[in-house]
Design a protein around this motif. Structure first.
Motif, PDB file in Angstrom:
ATOM      1  N   MET A 232       0.913  -1.126   0.000  1.00  0.00           N
ATOM      2  CA  MET A 232       0.000   0.000   0.000  1.00  0.00           C
ATOM      3  C   MET A 232       0.963   1.186   0.000  1.00  0.00           C
ATOM      4  O   MET A 232       1.288   1.740   1.023  1.00  0.00           O
ATOM      5  N   ASN A 233       1.429   1.554  -1.188  1.00  0.00           N
ATOM      6  CA  ASN A 233       2.624   2.389  -1.297  1.00  0.00           C
ATOM      7  C   ASN A 233       2.375   3.640  -2.129  1.00  0.00           C
ATOM      8  O   ASN A 233       2.228   3.559  -3.346  1.00  0.00           O
ATOM      9  N   PRO A 234       2.342   4.811  -1.495  1.00  0.00           N
ATOM     10  CA  PRO A 234       2.150   6.055  -2.245  1.00  0.00           C
ATOM     11  C   PRO A 234       3.322   6.402  -3.160  1.00  0.00           C
ATOM     12  O   PRO A 234       3.168   7.173  -4.094  1.00  0.00           O
ATOM     13  N   GLU A 235       4.514   5.842  -2.884  1.00  0.00           N
ATOM     14  CA  GLU A 235       5.711   6.154  -3.673  1.00  0.00           C
ATOM     15  C   GLU A 235       6.385   4.873  -4.157  1.00  0.00           C
ATOM     16  O   GLU A 235       7.492   4.543  -3.721  1.00  0.00           O
ATOM     17  N   PRO A 236       5.768   4.161  -5.074  1.00  0.00           N
ATOM     18  CA  PRO A 236       6.313   2.855  -5.485  1.00  0.00           C
ATOM     19  C   PRO A 236       7.640   2.932  -6.222  1.00  0.00           C
ATOM     20  O   PRO A 236       8.335   1.917  -6.330  1.00  0.00           O
ATOM     21  N   THR A 237       8.015   4.121  -6.748  1.00  0.00           N
ATOM     22  CA  THR A 237       9.307   4.242  -7.430  1.00  0.00           C
ATOM     23  C   THR A 237      10.348   4.933  -6.547  1.00  0.00           C
ATOM     24  O   THR A 237      11.376   5.406  -7.047  1.00  0.00           O
ATOM     25  N   HIS A 238      10.103   4.968  -5.243  1.00  0.00           N
ATOM     26  CA  HIS A 238      11.096   5.523  -4.322  1.00  0.00           C
ATOM     27  C   HIS A 238      12.437   4.816  -4.531  1.00  0.00           C
ATOM     28  O   HIS A 238      12.502   3.623  -4.822  1.00  0.00           O
ATOM     29  N   SER A 239      13.520   5.551  -4.381  1.00  0.00           N
ATOM     30  CA  SER A 239      14.848   5.006  -4.675  1.00  0.00           C
ATOM     31  C   SER A 239      15.173   3.752  -3.875  1.00  0.00           C
ATOM     32  O   SER A 239      15.888   2.861  -4.354  1.00  0.00           O
ATOM     33  N   GLU A 240      14.641   3.646  -2.643  1.00  0.00           N
ATOM     34  CA  GLU A 240      14.936   2.469  -1.825  1.00  0.00           C
ATOM     35  C   GLU A 240      14.265   1.207  -2.390  1.00  0.00           C
ATOM     36  O   GLU A 240      14.811   0.105  -2.294  1.00  0.00           O
ATOM     37  N   PHE A 241      13.078   1.354  -2.990  1.00  0.00           N
ATOM     38  CA  PHE A 241      12.424   0.205  -3.612  1.00  0.00           C
ATOM     39  C   PHE A 241      13.165  -0.203  -4.888  1.00  0.00           C
ATOM     40  O   PHE A 241      13.297  -1.389  -5.191  1.00  0.00           O
ATOM     41  N   CYS A 242      13.661   0.788  -5.624  1.00  0.00           N
ATOM     42  CA  CYS A 242      14.457   0.478  -6.809  1.00  0.00           C
ATOM     43  C   CYS A 242      15.747  -0.230  -6.401  1.00  0.00           C
ATOM     44  O   CYS A 242      16.188  -1.176  -7.073  1.00  0.00           O
ATOM     45  N   HIS A 243      16.353   0.212  -5.318  1.00  0.00           N
ATOM     46  CA  HIS A 243      17.583  -0.419  -4.834  1.00  0.00           C
ATOM     47  C   HIS A 243      17.320  -1.869  -4.434  1.00  0.00           C
ATOM     48  O   HIS A 243      18.139  -2.757  -4.711  1.00  0.00           O
ATOM     49  N   PHE A 244      16.186  -2.109  -3.792  1.00  0.00           N
ATOM     50  CA  PHE A 244      15.808  -3.478  -3.429  1.00  0.00           C
ATOM     51  C   PHE A 244      15.750  -4.375  -4.658  1.00  0.00           C
ATOM     52  O   PHE A 244      16.330  -5.472  -4.691  1.00  0.00           O
ATOM     53  N   ARG A 245      15.065  -3.911  -5.699  1.00  0.00           N
ATOM     54  CA  ARG A 245      14.943  -4.720  -6.907  1.00  0.00           C
ATOM     55  C   ARG A 245      16.308  -4.937  -7.566  1.00  0.00           C
ATOM     56  O   ARG A 245      16.599  -6.020  -8.081  1.00  0.00           O
ATOM     57  N   LYS A 246      17.138  -3.908  -7.535  1.00  0.00           N
ATOM     58  CA  LYS A 246      18.479  -4.030  -8.125  1.00  0.00           C
ATOM     59  C   LYS A 246      19.293  -5.096  -7.401  1.00  0.00           C
ATOM     60  O   LYS A 246      19.942  -5.936  -8.039  1.00  0.00           O
ATOM     61  N   ILE A 247      19.268  -5.090  -6.069  1.00  0.00           N
ATOM     62  CA  ILE A 247      20.037  -6.055  -5.279  1.00  0.00           C
ATOM     63  C   ILE A 247      19.537  -7.476  -5.534  1.00  0.00           C
ATOM     64  O   ILE A 247      20.319  -8.414  -5.723  1.00  0.00           O
ATOM     65  N   VAL A 248      18.231  -7.658  -5.549  1.00  0.00           N
ATOM     66  CA  VAL A 248      17.666  -8.988  -5.773  1.00  0.00           C
ATOM     67  C   VAL A 248      18.064  -9.512  -7.149  1.00  0.00           C
ATOM     68  O   VAL A 248      18.485 -10.664  -7.306  1.00  0.00           O
ATOM     69  N   LEU A 249      17.953  -8.658  -8.161  1.00  0.00           N
ATOM     70  CA  LEU A 249      18.173  -9.105  -9.534  1.00  0.00           C
ATOM     71  C   LEU A 249      19.653  -9.266  -9.876  1.00  0.00           C
ATOM     72  O   LEU A 249      19.987  -9.805 -10.938  1.00  0.00           O
ATOM     73  N   GLU A 250      20.529  -8.837  -9.003  1.00  0.00           N
ATOM     74  CA  GLU A 250      21.956  -9.088  -9.211  1.00  0.00           C
ATOM     75  C   GLU A 250      22.285 -10.565  -9.057  1.00  0.00           C
ATOM     76  O   GLU A 250      23.283 -11.047  -9.597  1.00  0.00           O
ATOM     77  N   SER A 251      21.456 -11.292  -8.311  1.00  0.00           N
ATOM     78  CA  SER A 251      21.675 -12.720  -8.091  1.00  0.00           C
ATOM     79  C   SER A 251      20.950 -13.529  -9.158  1.00  0.00           C
ATOM     80  O   SER A 251      19.951 -13.098  -9.731  1.00  0.00           O
ATOM     81  N   GLN A 252      21.450 -14.718  -9.405  1.00  0.00           N
ATOM     82  CA  GLN A 252      20.840 -15.592 -10.394  1.00  0.00           C
ATOM     83  C   GLN A 252      19.562 -16.240  -9.839  1.00  0.00           C
ATOM     84  O   GLN A 252      19.427 -16.461  -8.637  1.00  0.00           O
ATOM     85  N   ARG A 253      18.619 -16.525 -10.728  1.00  0.00           N
ATOM     86  CA  ARG A 253      17.391 -17.257 -10.399  1.00  0.00           C
ATOM     87  C   ARG A 253      16.576 -16.554  -9.307  1.00  0.00           C
ATOM     88  O   ARG A 253      16.107 -17.170  -8.365  1.00  0.00           O
ATOM     89  N   LYS A 254      16.403 -15.248  -9.463  1.00  0.00           N
ATOM     90  CA  LYS A 254      15.605 -14.454  -8.520  1.00  0.00           C
ATOM     91  C   LYS A 254      14.660 -13.565  -9.323  1.00  0.00           C
ATOM     92  O   LYS A 254      15.081 -12.881 -10.263  1.00  0.00           O
ATOM     93  N   GLU A 255      13.375 -13.545  -8.950  1.00  0.00           N
ATOM     94  CA  GLU A 255      12.407 -12.688  -9.621  1.00  0.00           C
ATOM     95  C   GLU A 255      11.432 -12.096  -8.608  1.00  0.00           C
ATOM     96  O   GLU A 255      11.351 -12.567  -7.461  1.00  0.00           O
ATOM     97  N   ILE A 256      10.685 -11.068  -9.036  1.00  0.00           N
ATOM     98  CA  ILE A 256       9.867 -10.282  -8.107  1.00  0.00           C
ATOM     99  C   ILE A 256       8.495 -10.013  -8.713  1.00  0.00           C
ATOM    100  O   ILE A 256       8.378  -9.654  -9.886  1.00  0.00           O
ATOM    101  N   ILE A 257       7.457 -10.163  -7.890  1.00  0.00           N
ATOM    102  CA  ILE A 257       6.116  -9.674  -8.220  1.00  0.00           C
ATOM    103  C   ILE A 257       5.745  -8.611  -7.199  1.00  0.00           C
ATOM    104  O   ILE A 257       5.770  -8.868  -5.987  1.00  0.00           O
ATOM    105  N   THR A 258       5.438  -7.418  -7.669  1.00  0.00           N
ATOM    106  CA  THR A 258       5.038  -6.307  -6.809  1.00  0.00           C
ATOM    107  C   THR A 258       3.569  -6.003  -7.060  1.00  0.00           C
ATOM    108  O   THR A 258       3.125  -5.956  -8.212  1.00  0.00           O
ATOM    109  N   LEU A 259       2.807  -5.785  -5.991  1.00  0.00           N
ATOM    110  CA  LEU A 259       1.367  -5.565  -6.136  1.00  0.00           C
ATOM    111  C   LEU A 259       0.920  -4.446  -5.206  1.00  0.00           C
ATOM    112  O   LEU A 259       1.041  -4.548  -3.987  1.00  0.00           O
ATOM    113  N   ASN A 260       0.428  -3.368  -5.806  1.00  0.00           N
ATOM    114  CA  ASN A 260       0.029  -2.181  -5.053  1.00  0.00           C
ATOM    115  C   ASN A 260      -1.491  -1.983  -5.160  1.00  0.00           C
ATOM    116  O   ASN A 260      -2.178  -2.706  -5.873  1.00  0.00           O
ATOM    117  N   TRP A 261      -2.012  -0.982  -4.457  1.00  0.00           N
ATOM    118  CA  TRP A 261      -3.432  -0.642  -4.552  1.00  0.00           C
ATOM    119  C   TRP A 261      -3.734  -0.010  -5.917  1.00  0.00           C
ATOM    120  O   TRP A 261      -2.850   0.495  -6.610  1.00  0.00           O
TER     121      TRP A 261
END
Length: 580
Positions: A232-261
């Motif tokens: 429930m995120n008013p700022e889904p492109t906040h830099s910290e969320f982008c950093h999270f996705r960047k860190i996760v995707l640096e590793s092999q066999r990792k993917e993300i589903i994000t779901l907001n209001w």
């Protein structure tokens, strides 16, 4: 944040979506539309929206979906209790539901357990955390069939958010949230896909939690992980969320589903919950199988799912914020079943998009889906006939933007116009910026500045083409013709190299770019890049012109040794786009 394997709770299961089979699994994604109430005693819906929630649960059963995912704070406990009281409303075997629920107090959740748990229902949550002197927890409820104490049961596994959102988003959460400790890891076994949920702001903390010791304990480097980030995120492109996705995707066999209001959700005094009116619900996957990824760009677009490229093997699919529910087929993060040739992946296939009608029934209605770009062009006063034509292919619009701005680059595949090679499709992983012209839901100002430049470039080129006095000698033979920016009927046959048509819409074999008040370096780069799209022996290289501005003067950069030609035919390799 402490990670706990499911089996350490005395629970085992087998979930279809966590298999590494070559067949895709189904997932139902729900974007909740509501008015958020947030105070010292409660965070959730201000209004009763149970009828909608019942409808979405019914859709999960009707579609027999492998995954059913819903965002943070959206589901009332009344609906959870009603579903648990009726076996016909339980998820089937091998299915997983992950539902973000409204806040609940320690007293209420203990009462819920006492009233609901039975020989057929096992409920687990952290009972030792209720001594923090605060008001409520933010729960994610997992519902699935599993084995506990040697018996098949419906498992109700409740995970509490471990880190509050920043005070500017929901100020009361910081002061009232009882923070949990455990993040549960669901898996069929050590070699299956591992599934975890990071509730909204937990994603910002995750990179700091992922130290060497944690990586070892959760098998981060070796295991396959699918991460669900309900928000429930008013700022889904906040830099910290982008950093999270960047860190996760640096590793092999990792993917993300994000779901907001849903994008039209509101908060206090009916203010928009989302500042830029874009939910940014998304799927991020990794694949080097580009052909499969591109195959569905247009069909997904029509159903409200938009493609972006994020370097080498990273692909971002942003969901339109208008629909309430999407029904996807997705191939597993990592496939080990069968032969290597059967491991090839394609992008998510969104084959159903649902909206609620006035009777709170979920209906398919593709006509309600808008990518907003035609409205945006009208609002900006765009005069480009090619861009404003509602029948023009959306891919051709993005292709002509890249070519006309001088940013098109030769591709190793030979097809320079594929999405991974076009600047409008590139979403830098550091910002997730939406620079596409044909999906303008996100009205963040930096993104709009890029789009405004696209529009200004094509409009300026139209103006230049209407003034033959600005033509250099290499295209002077076109004086007297009425020209504008556009693609002719057989643009794919020309590999989209020529971006000018005459008054009848017939392509003219020249390529023009405009770079405004650019430096000499940028002008030369645009000229060389555009010429390089053609083979060295192709005479069409001589028909490339880059226009730029100095003061009020429009100046062309062109091939000074070019001969004058009237017609050129050039055909290269077949493109995947030609089949659409």
């Amino acid at each position: 944040m402490q990670f706990v394997f499911l089996e350490n709770l005395g629970i085992t299961t087998h979930l279809r979506a966590l298999e590494k089979r070559s067949n895709p699994y189904n997932v139902l994604l729900y974007q909740h539309e509501g008015h958020l109430k947030a105070d010292n005693s409660f965070i959730g819906n201000r209004d009763n929206v149970d009828s909608r929630l019942h409808a979405i649960f019914e859709k999960a059963i009707q579609t027999n979906t492998d995954f059913f995912l819903a965002p943070e704070y959206c589901c009332s406990w009344r609906v959870i209790v009603a579903n648990l009281s009726d076996k016909n409303k339980w998820p089937a075997r091998e299915k997983l539901w992950a539902i973000g629920c409204e806040s609940i107090t320690p007293e209420e959740i203990l009462a819920f357990q006492q009233e609901t748990e039975s020989d057929e229902i096992h409920i687990h949550f952290e009972q030792e955390i209720f001594n923090q002197g605060k008001s409520y927890v933010d729960p994610l409820v997992y519902l699935f069939r599993g084995v506990h104490d040697g018996r098949q049961k419906l498992i109700v596994l409740i995970q509490f958010k471990t880190a509050h959102m920043g005070p500017r988003a929901v100020p009361v959460e910081r002061d009232n949230l009882i923070e949990g400790n455990s993040v549960y890891i669901l898996r069929n076994g050590q070699t299956s896909v591992h599934f975890i949920s990071l509730i909204c702001s937990e994603a910002m903390n995750f990179p700091h939690t992922l130290d060497a010791n944690t990586r070892t304990n959760i098998l981060w480097e070796d295991a396959t992980y699918l991460i669900f980030n309900p928000q429930m995120n008013p700022e889904p492109t906040h830099s910290e969320f982008c950093h999270f996705r960047k860190i996760v995707l640096e590793s092999q066999r990792k993917e993300i589903i994000t779901l907001n209001w849903h994008k039209d959700s509101t908060i206090s005094k009916n203010n928009p919950l989302l500042a830029h009116k874009s939910s940014r619900s998304s799927i991020v996957l990794k694949s080097i199988d580009f052909e499969g990824i591109y195959r569905r760009i247009k069909s997904n677009h029509k159903k409200g799912v938009y493609y972006f490229f994020q370097k080498i093997d990273k692909h971002l699919y942003i969901l339109n914020g208008q629909p309430h529910c999407f029904h996807f087929q997705i191939t597993p993060v990592h496939i080990t079943e069968n032969l290597g040739v059967q491991h090839l992946r394609d992008g998510p296939n969104n084959f159903q998009t649902f909206f609620f009608n006035t009777a709170n029934q979920l209906i398919e209605d593709d006509e309600r889906i808008s990518d907003y770009h035609l409205d945006y062009l009208e609002q900006t006063g765009c005069t480009s006939l090619f861009l404003t034509n509602k029948d023009t292919c959306i891919l051709q619009k993005e292709i002509i933007v890249a070519l006309s701005t001088g940013t098109a680059k030769k591709s190793h595949s030979g097809n320079w116009y594929e999405a991974d090679n076009l600047t409008p499709f590139l979403a830098p992983i550091e910002s997730d910026a939406n620079n596409r012209l044909t999906f303008t839901e996100d009205r963040d100002r930096p993104n709009e500045l890029v789009r405004e430049n696209y529009i200004a470039t094509l409009q300026e080129l139209d103006n230049i083409l209407s003034d033959a006095s600005l033509f250099p000698p290499s295209i002077a033979y076109l004086q007297g013709k009425k020209l504008r920016i556009g693609y002719g009927e057989n643009a794919s046959g020309d590999n989209y190299m020529f971006n000018v048509v005459d008054e009848s819409g017939t392509r003219v074999p020249i390529t023009v770019c405009y770079v405004g008040q650019a430096s000499e370096k940028i002008i030369n780069q645009a000229f060389l890049l555009t010429q390089d799209l053609f083979d060295k022996t192709n005479k069409c290289r001589e028909q490339v012109v880059v226009f730029y501005k100095r003061g009020n003067d429009i100046i062309p950069k062109y091939d000074q040794y070019a001969g004058k030609i009237g017609e050129v035919q050039t055909y290269d390799a077949t493109s995947v786009l030609k089949s659409h």
